[in-house]
Design an enzyme around this catalytic site. Sequence first.
Site, short mmCIF file in Angstrom:
data_model
loop_
_atom_site.label_atom_id
_atom_site.label_comp_id
_atom_site.label_asym_id
_atom_site.label_seq_id
_atom_site.Cartn_x
_atom_site.Cartn_y
_atom_site.Cartn_z
N GLY B 121 31.83 6.56 -18.41
CA GLY B 121 30.69 5.67 -18.20
C GLY B 121 29.57 5.96 -19.18
N GLU B 239 38.06 15.25 -30.96
CA GLU B 239 38.99 14.15 -31.10
C GLU B 239 40.37 14.57 -31.54
OE1 GLU B 239 37.26 9.88 -31.87
OE2 GLU B 239 36.24 11.52 -32.86
#
Lengths: 367, 386
Positions: B121, B239
């Site tokens: 979110g 990542e």
Amino acid sequence: MNFGFTQEQEMLRDQVRRFMTEACPMATVRELTAIDAPFSDSLWNQIAELGWLGLIVPEPYGGIGLKWIDLALVLEETARGLSPLPILSQALATAAVLRAGNDEQRANWLPALASGTTRATLALYDEPNWFDPKAVTLTGTTVDGGIELNGRKPFVSDAMSSDQLLLACHGPAGLSLAVIGQSQVTVTREPSMDTTKPTGSVHLDHVHVPDGCLMPLTNEDLAYLSDCGAVAVTAEMVGAADTTLTMTCNYAKERIQFGKPIGQYQGVKHRLADMFVDVESFRSLLYYAAWCVDDAPDELPRAISLAKGYASDAFAKIGIDGVGLHGAIGFTAEYDVQLYLKRSKWSRPMYGDSDYHLERVATLGGI
Amino acid sequence: MDFEYTPEEQAFREEVRGFLAENLPPKSERNKDFLATWLTKVREKGWVGFSWPREFGGSDGGLIEQAILREEMALAKAPPLGTSFMGLAWVGPGIIRYGTEAQKKKFIPDILDSKVTWCTGYSEPNHGSDLASIQCKAVPEGDNYVVNGQKTWTTGAAFSQWIILLTRTRFDVDVKHDGITCLLVSMDTPGIDVRPIENMAGDKHFAEIFFTDVKVPVENRLGTEGDGWKVTVSALANERSSIGEVTQMFAKLDTLKALVKRTKKQGQPAGRDPKVRRTLAVFETRVAAMKYNGLRYLTKQIKGEPLTSETSVNKLHRASLEIEMDDFAVELTGQAGLQLRGGSDAVANGKWAKSSLNWPNVVIGGGTPNIQRNIIAERILGLPKD
Ligand SMILES: Cc1cc2nc3c(=O)[nH]c(=O)nc-3n(C[C@H](O)[C@H](O)[C@H](O)COP(=O)(O)OP(=O)(O)OC[C@H]3O[C@@H](n4cnc5c(N)ncnc54)[C@H](O)[C@@H]3O)c2cc1C
């Protein structure tokens, strides 16, 4: 798995970089490339001394016995400052002798090439944009103990400064390289866009080439030498494109318009970011191709076509936008960025433009 | 420079291959039961959270082994190693780095065991690329934060049990990056209203979420109050290496070549058309560039040299390839290329048509190309900020 450079290689890179900033800065490049400027024996001797001319020559022949990846580093760094020294030509002539010469020819010629006492160049194709055995049209006639050459060999890089010219021709025994002393021919310098890459025509009038000065070439040898040429040119493209990017970034940080550095405007900064993406990418592809020359020769054709297929158009665009992003000052002869644009134009067709290389990528990729 | 692997690395690759040969049936035979068994088995191998520290259930896997694992998984077209993509990609690493001991105990095992799915979110209706400006409000009240506000584009919100939520705990800040607080919130908490949004490909993968007086225990705060930006940035930086991704791109290119070979253009084999040949070759140069860029950056990481924002280079390649490859396939196949699954003339059962509508997943979802260009221009080239 290690796709990086060793400490020794980084030291070599630093050494070349230092040489270019200290001994061959842009002011010197401009002097050396003025029409009728004499060849700089002093700079040539310095780089010979540093061993750069013998990098790919095995030690028994007086060289250093390194690999194409090391040579690529040197070419990248010298091209950063648009060095006009004929290192690329010397390297290709050397590669030709290594590939096609017999034992005697290697023993006779390599030490002088490695030490720089002989300057040499290689000219393969007579056609301006065709890379095929049929694009070699210079043809010799049989004479006693050798062949005789008549006519003109166009597009001979660094012909004016070379003692020996290695010219591809068809002889009675098929495709060959004829090794000819410059004193036997007439060389005319052609007026060409990029003065840092002097190019000549070689006029041959009853030139006798004895058998000992002929090196037979198979079609595979010809293709290999073309690929080496593309590796060398693309290595130079990496260095020259990277400098174009750096120069343009520096300018974009300083030049103020509408109260801000132009590098703050996205029309400018995003184009610079895209240039970075391109230079990074063809740099990676080129390093891989240069590594392939010695360590994975079967993969060389595809690897170099990926690299030059990418670089040819990308650098051309970088050259143009490098000038464009400078505004009018970029168009002036005094400003260096235009020299890089000219270099990008020179690089594009050398040993295959993007159409040629991309077509080969398609074919090798099974399409 | 070499592309050899050490005997240990080679042995690891063989181990992965052996495992896949034994445990991965062909795609047609992979049913629901298979997935459950698969997840248990890869978990037993220690390959879920492979790079995470052992004490938290990971394997302390090295960079090269991670790359090998991803490459082999991608080559075999294996399913993911867990059901919570975001849990594994950044929530887990974020908790390991910034979480309390209790949080680690509570959340990490469930991520690794695929028991809990996480969603993210961050984005709000008015704050996407400019994430640091978020407004969703969290006010401390006793043992809780009370959250009011809205999030949107939340992938998987409708089926996730937990959300990593970026809120603002202070509004009177000089720098917008201050005053942000990261909360870990159960999606069952009263006051959370999830409304799925249909995308242009016809799927309802993302949703908007409304928070009305949602009470979040203080113990579920990740990191210190006001430090949420740091927590988020570090999580986003965590990542995936692009190696597995490149393998997938090469596979996609092969599929595209196969399509070209069986397609006609103006009555002639498409593979003879110079524009088609050139386009495919350009794709190949760019996928190969991603590969060798990736290997150069991996080498840098192994040597311990800092990576700045080089990964943005491959992201830009990926973004344009993602759009162009599908688009090329659709254009090449004319009207048939437009038909979706079930169409009488659909190409590859509408696969290309469908994926040609899905590029925003990659191109917008992970930070837009313009933002990647800003990152390169500012952090690598040193140009002034917008
Ligand atoms: C498929 C999908 C899944 C997603 N999943 C999630 C999720 O799970 N959780 C979540 O939090 N978010 C998610 N997102 C949201 C995603 O992170 C944002 O969409 C993205 O950051 C862009 O924000 P935006 O959509 O508000 O666009 P904006 O930021 O409004 O951008 C609109 C356009 O303006 C450009 N632009 C914006 N700022 C600049 C600038 N400074 N310079 C130049 N151009 C600029 C952008 O490049 C873009 O083209 C998802 C998005 C997609 C498409």
